[in-house]
Design a protein around this motif. Structure first.
Motif, PDB file in Angstrom:
ATOM      1  N   ASN A  85       7.593  -6.008 -11.130  1.00  0.00           N
ATOM      2  CA  ASN A  85       7.071  -4.641 -11.112  1.00  0.00           C
ATOM      3  C   ASN A  85       6.692  -4.152  -9.720  1.00  0.00           C
ATOM      4  N   GLY A  86       6.747  -5.024  -8.722  1.00  0.00           N
ATOM      5  CA  GLY A  86       6.465  -4.603  -7.354  1.00  0.00           C
ATOM      6  C   GLY A  86       5.000  -4.344  -7.086  1.00  0.00           C
ATOM      7  N   LEU A  87       4.132  -5.178  -7.631  1.00  0.00           N
ATOM      8  CA  LEU A  87       2.689  -5.013  -7.437  1.00  0.00           C
ATOM      9  C   LEU A  87       2.134  -6.222  -6.690  1.00  0.00           C
ATOM     10  N   GLY A  88       1.170  -5.957  -5.838  1.00  0.00           N
ATOM     11  CA  GLY A  88       0.541  -7.028  -5.087  1.00  0.00           C
ATOM     12  C   GLY A  88       0.919  -6.988  -3.622  1.00  0.00           C
ATOM     13  N   PRO A  89       0.517  -8.009  -2.869  1.00  0.00           N
ATOM     14  CA  PRO A  89       0.773  -8.038  -1.427  1.00  0.00           C
ATOM     15  C   PRO A  89       2.171  -8.549  -1.091  1.00  0.00           C
ATOM     16  N   ASP A  90       2.583  -8.270   0.123  1.00  0.00           N
ATOM     17  CA  ASP A  90       3.779  -8.868   0.709  1.00  0.00           C
ATOM     18  C   ASP A  90       3.390 -10.302   1.065  1.00  0.00           C
ATOM     19  N   LEU A  91       3.999 -11.284   0.436  1.00  0.00           N
ATOM     20  CA  LEU A  91       3.590 -12.680   0.618  1.00  0.00           C
ATOM     21  C   LEU A  91       3.857 -13.194   2.020  1.00  0.00           C
ATOM     22  N   GLU A  92       4.709 -12.526   2.794  1.00  0.00           N
ATOM     23  CA  GLU A  92       4.984 -12.917   4.174  1.00  0.00           C
ATOM     24  C   GLU A  92       4.176 -12.089   5.171  1.00  0.00           C
TER      25      GLU A  92
END
Length: 190
Positions: free
Chosen positions: A120-127
């Motif tokens: 769903n494209g939710l949360g932080p960019d893990l990089e």
């Protein structure tokens, strides 16, 4: 037009309990002849609802605001074309929506691990910056056809985008800033 609000306790998967949430939505619609217009504005917050905890592992407050609009036009009495646009500002504390959290936590070794919702494209960019959630948008084009009075067939294409690389490409396992969806459904009422 109408509005709805919530002030109370709601499920929170970070704490495995209910925490205080505040939500307010204002929506409206306008129908005239073959045209249909709809819109919604929403703001909200939830205690300990953010996806990313602070350095001590304590979950912070989630905050979000969103805007949606839809335009529909009846080409024939049975066939309707639809266009919808959505935007959600969700960058506070790694993101988090109403009862939609729980993507980070401690592993068996006591180390903090982070995750996001790659579908769903939710949360932080893990990089990237784990304290900043993704602001997300979507543009949808669809058709709705009334097969008979109790059966409707729908088809839609949706383009999802975000200002962070939060959509997982299931073929490569890499993350990207956009996603494409094609869907169809048959709705039968009886």
């Amino acid at each position: 037009f109408g509005f709805a609000g919530l002030h109370g306790k709601a499920p929170n998967f970070n704490t495995e309990s209910n925490t205080t949430a505040h939500l307010f939505e204002l929506d409206g619609y306008f129908l005239r002849g073959d045209w249909q217009l709809q819109g919604q504005v929403s703001i909200g917050t939830q205690k300990q609802g953010a996806i990313t905890p602070d350095a001590d592992g304590n979950y912070r407050r989630s905050r979000w605001a969103g805007l949606s609009g839809l335009v529909g036009y009846l080409f024939t009495p049975r066939l309707q074309g639809l266009v919808r646009a959505d935007y959600i500002r969700n960058n506070k504390n790694g993101g988090g929506l109403f009862t939609y959290n729980g993507y980070s936590g401690f592993n068996d070794d006591g180390e903090l691990e982070f995750g996001n919702d790659g579908r769903n494209g939710l949360g932080p960019d893990l990089e990237g910056d784990l304290d900043r959630g993704a602001n997300r948008y979507a543009l949808t084009f669809g058709l709705k056809y009334a097969v008979n009075p109790s059966t409707t067939w729908k088809v839609e294409y949706r383009f999802d985008g975000a200002d962070r690389t939060v959509f997982e490409d299931v073929k490569t396992g890499e993350f990207k800033k956009n996603n494409h969806l094609l869907g169809t459904s048959l709705v039968v009422a009886f």
